[in-house]
Motif scaffolding. Structure first.
Motif, PDB file in Angstrom:
ATOM      1  N   LYS A 188      56.170  78.343  85.267  1.00 29.15           N
ATOM      2  CA  LYS A 188      56.469  77.630  85.769  1.00 29.15           C
ATOM      3  C   LYS A 188      57.237  77.368  87.109  1.00 29.15           C
ATOM      4  N   GLU A 189      56.877  77.599  89.049  1.00 30.65           N
ATOM      5  CA  GLU A 189      57.547  77.293  89.816  1.00 30.65           C
ATOM      6  C   GLU A 189      57.804  75.943  90.146  1.00 30.65           C
ATOM      7  N   ILE A 190      59.403  75.923  90.474  1.00 34.92           N
ATOM      8  CA  ILE A 190      59.540  74.384  91.145  1.00 34.92           C
ATOM      9  C   ILE A 190      60.480  74.417  92.229  1.00 34.92           C
ATOM     10  N   THR A 191      59.789  74.134  93.634  1.00 38.42           N
ATOM     11  CA  THR A 191      60.283  74.271  95.192  1.00 38.42           C
ATOM     12  C   THR A 191      60.523  73.126  95.346  1.00 38.42           C
ATOM     13  N   LEU A 237      54.981  66.456  86.731  1.00 38.17           N
ATOM     14  CA  LEU A 237      55.505  66.838  86.947  1.00 38.17           C
ATOM     15  C   LEU A 237      54.329  68.889  86.798  1.00 38.17           C
ATOM     16  N   PHE A 238      54.779  68.892  85.371  1.00 41.03           N
ATOM     17  CA  PHE A 238      54.120  69.952  84.649  1.00 41.03           C
ATOM     18  C   PHE A 238      53.994  68.658  82.817  1.00 41.03           C
ATOM     19  N   ASN A 239      53.261  69.400  82.114  1.00 38.39           N
ATOM     20  CA  ASN A 239      52.755  69.285  80.636  1.00 38.39           C
ATOM     21  C   ASN A 239      52.783  69.986  80.257  1.00 38.39           C
ATOM     22  N   LEU A 240      53.940  70.439  79.014  1.00 37.76           N
ATOM     23  CA  LEU A 240      54.552  71.260  78.686  1.00 37.76           C
ATOM     24  C   LEU A 240      53.787  71.512  77.047  1.00 37.76           C
ATOM     25  N   HIS A 299      70.908  62.565  96.863  1.00 36.81           N
ATOM     26  CA  HIS A 299      69.826  63.642  96.321  1.00 36.81           C
ATOM     27  C   HIS A 299      68.424  62.752  95.673  1.00 36.81           C
ATOM     28  N   VAL A 300      69.046  61.770  94.449  1.00 34.68           N
ATOM     29  CA  VAL A 300      68.496  61.100  93.536  1.00 34.68           C
ATOM     30  C   VAL A 300      67.758  59.721  94.118  1.00 34.68           C
ATOM     31  N   THR A 301      68.785  59.442  95.080  1.00 33.85           N
ATOM     32  CA  THR A 301      68.391  58.155  96.138  1.00 33.85           C
ATOM     33  C   THR A 301      67.541  58.824  96.894  1.00 33.85           C
ATOM     34  N   ALA A 302      67.539  59.915  97.256  1.00 30.92           N
ATOM     35  CA  ALA A 302      66.185  60.189  98.061  1.00 30.92           C
ATOM     36  C   ALA A 302      64.510  61.529  97.733  1.00 30.92           C
ATOM     37  N   GLY A 303      65.055  60.852  96.172  1.00 27.86           N
ATOM     38  CA  GLY A 303      64.077  61.609  96.152  1.00 27.86           C
ATOM     39  C   GLY A 303      64.099  62.514  94.880  1.00 27.86           C
ATOM     40  N   MET A 304      65.277  63.252  95.028  1.00 31.06           N
ATOM     41  CA  MET A 304      65.135  64.325  94.437  1.00 31.06           C
ATOM     42  C   MET A 304      64.953  64.585  92.830  1.00 31.06           C
ATOM     43  N   ILE A 305      63.810  64.259  92.704  1.00 24.66           N
ATOM     44  CA  ILE A 305      63.862  63.915  90.695  1.00 24.66           C
ATOM     45  C   ILE A 305      62.364  63.481  90.737  1.00 24.66           C
ATOM     46  N   ALA A 306      62.200  64.139  89.447  1.00 22.04           N
ATOM     47  CA  ALA A 306      60.594  64.828  88.860  1.00 22.04           C
ATOM     48  C   ALA A 306      60.909  64.628  87.446  1.00 22.04           C
ATOM     49  N   ALA A 307      59.936  64.140  86.767  1.00 21.25           N
ATOM     50  CA  ALA A 307      60.050  64.631  85.007  1.00 21.25           C
ATOM     51  C   ALA A 307      58.541  65.504  84.492  1.00 21.25           C
ATOM     52  N   VAL A 308      59.051  65.932  83.665  1.00 18.42           N
ATOM     53  CA  VAL A 308      58.281  67.275  82.700  1.00 18.42           C
ATOM     54  C   VAL A 308      57.672  65.964  81.474  1.00 18.42           C
ATOM     55  N   ARG A 309      56.577  66.462  80.651  1.00 17.66           N
ATOM     56  CA  ARG A 309      56.200  65.676  79.319  1.00 17.66           C
ATOM     57  C   ARG A 309      55.690  66.749  78.254  1.00 17.66           C
ATOM     58  N   VAL A 310      56.752  66.678  77.569  1.00 20.35           N
ATOM     59  CA  VAL A 310      56.477  67.528  76.602  1.00 20.35           C
ATOM     60  C   VAL A 310      55.826  67.442  75.290  1.00 20.35           C
TER      61      VAL A 310
END
Ligand SMILES: [Cu+2]
Length: 476
Positions: A333-336, A386-389, A464-475
């Motif tokens: 899985k690519e994360i850019t 972002l992804f479902n794992l 950077h978190v404040t400015a949106g550099m944060i995501a989630a994946v689901r396992v």
């Protein structure tokens, strides 16, 4: 925290054989232990001046108390919130069940002022970890909310002394006040917020008495918002023995620099030299930034010599029980990551709506993950991940930094192996929970998605978190 008596005695016996003294584990805490997030004050001596810094801390202290537990033991405590706003505790690096991960909106309801939350989880992995809020993180961690969580090995390394250092930095204004402005467009779009006063356990440049020949295990925790640390300790031989709590093949301090980014930890074994004059000062400095060598602390030689002949180099500690990813069957899985100043990001999806960079910037959304930005943890919780794992399956995340700044990428609920950098495979992959990805670098991390739930993956530069550099994946 539970530490069985038998285990403690075993550890004590093993120590006696080696002829060295182990640090005394903190008393086993009762299950109804309470950690109160509250306001407090620390006093820092800066030259002739004394600075009284108002803090938010656990028990009003910054850092908060060191929580000690033996590997396999359980942390059980109640967080009480006496702050003027919602908070939580995230147990950085511990593979907790999802509902103990402390992410408000995603894994639990935020703890409101006057409220409480019971945390209880086992610590399967030995090592150096830390705890901090995951609500309004830049300000709450910035104001001092953090503390060490030490999980002692069942067979601890024989040393004379353990030191736990929480490194933080504070921004002191010209009139001698600590600035509580934790977010601004410039910092958030560049390398983050750097303080101009670095502290170790809430003290500026502490002076620590050490004995000639002493062997010290230093557990370094980087709680700074943006500052990367590396160690330079002239006159002292030492080895890096663990990174992010995970044992590595011991590596000499004088080798290639090891960077400990925000959120990261490092364990170092230091042998204090013999044959020097009493009173001699040995400086421990951070030498990450050119033209900016910062003394973190100093050792002062005093007392009688512990041993004349140096001990042998430390052996690698036992690996933690983390499932090895199956690289043959792993899914890539690519994360850019894009955005920030000088980054060239033109547009991104903010909460699902495509916006040009100018509008993103107006809303403080500066960093994108696969072209997406979420404006809050609630949005992350409600929208597609972002992804479902698949639970139990191995994955390789290819982290690509297409920005002009380094980013320490932290993943929750899992500890991963760094298997390649810029396509070059690592011959001995090391475990991390926070990996520093430099500009234009591509870092492959591999792990088994064996912990069901919704887990954050984010940069640990707090601005950077404040400015949106944060995501989630689901396992699962
Ligand atoms: Cu970042």
């Amino acid at each position: 925290m539970t530490i069985t008596r038998r285990k403690f005695l075993e550890a004590a016996t093993a120590t006696a054989v080696a002829g060295l003294v182990q640090p005394v584990l903190a008393q086993a805490a009762s299950p109804d232990k309470v950690l109160t997030a509250q306001t407090g004050q620390i006093e820092i001596r800066a030259g002739q001046k004394k600075l009284d810094i108002p803090v938010w801390g656990y028990g009003g202290a910054s850092p908060g108390e060191t929580l000690n537990v033996e590997q396999g033991g359980t942390v059980s405590l109640s967080l009480k919130n006496e702050l003027p706003e919602d908070t939580t505790i995230h147990w950085h690096g511990i593979r907790t069940p999802n509902n103990m991960d402390g992410v408000p909106g995603l894994t639990q309801k935020a703890v409101a002022t006057g409220g409480a939350f019971q945390y209880r989880f086992a610590c399967d992995d030995a090592g150096t970890y830390w705890y901090h809020p995951h609500a309004n993180s830049a300000e709450q961690i910035g104001r001092g909310l953090c503390g060490p969580l030490i999980v002692q090995e069942q067979r601890p390394l024989a040393v004379d002394r353990e030191l736990v250092w929480v490194v933080a930095d504070w921004q002191v204004t010209q009139d001698g006040q600590v600035s509580h402005a934790y977010s601004n467009m410039h910092d958030n779009s560049h390398a983050g917020r750097f303080g101009n006063l670095i502290t170790v356990n809430g003290q500026r440049r502490p002076l620590i008495d050490v004995q000639p020949g002493e062997r010290i295990r230093l557990r370094l925790i980087n709680a700074a918002a943006a500052r990367i640390l590396s160690l330079d300790i002239p006159g002292v031989s030492g080895w890096w023995i663990a990174l992010d709590g995970q044992p590595i093949e011991p590596r000499g301090l004088r080798g290639d620099p090891v960077y400990v980014p925000p959120g990261g930890r490092a364990d170092v074994v230091l042998d204090i030299p013999t044959g020097m004059d009493p009173g001699k000062i040995l400086e421990i400095a951070d030498a990450t930034y050119r033209k900016q060598r910062n003394t973190l602390a100093s050792f002062k030689l005093s007392g009688k010599q512990v041993r004349g002949t140096p001990l042998a180099a430390p052996q690698k500690l036992a690996d933690n029980p983390i499932s090895l990813p199956n690289l043959d069957g792993a899914e890539l899985k690519e994360i850019t990551f894009e955005g920030g100043a000088m980054g060239g990001l033109r547009s991104a999806l903010l909460d699902g709506e495509k916006l040009p960079i100018r509008q993103l910037a107006q809303r403080g959304a500066l960093w994108s993950t696969n072209g997406k930005i979420w404006s809050s943890l609630d949005e992350i919780a409600q929208q597609d991940k972002l992804f479902n794992l698949d639970t139990g399956k191995s994955y390789v995340f290819r982290l690509q930094n297409r920005t002009a700044f380094p980013h320490p990428i932290h993943m929750h609920g899992h500890t991963f192996q760094v298997i390649a950098v810029n396509g070059k495979k690592k011959s001995t992959p090391e475990w991390r929970d926070t990996v520093l990805v430099f500009p234009d670098e591509q870092v492959d991390i591999a792990f088994v998605a064996d912990n069901p739930g919704d887990w954050l993956i984010h940069c640990h530069v707090l601005g950077h978190v404040t400015a949106g550099m944060i995501a989630a994946v689901r396992v699962g």
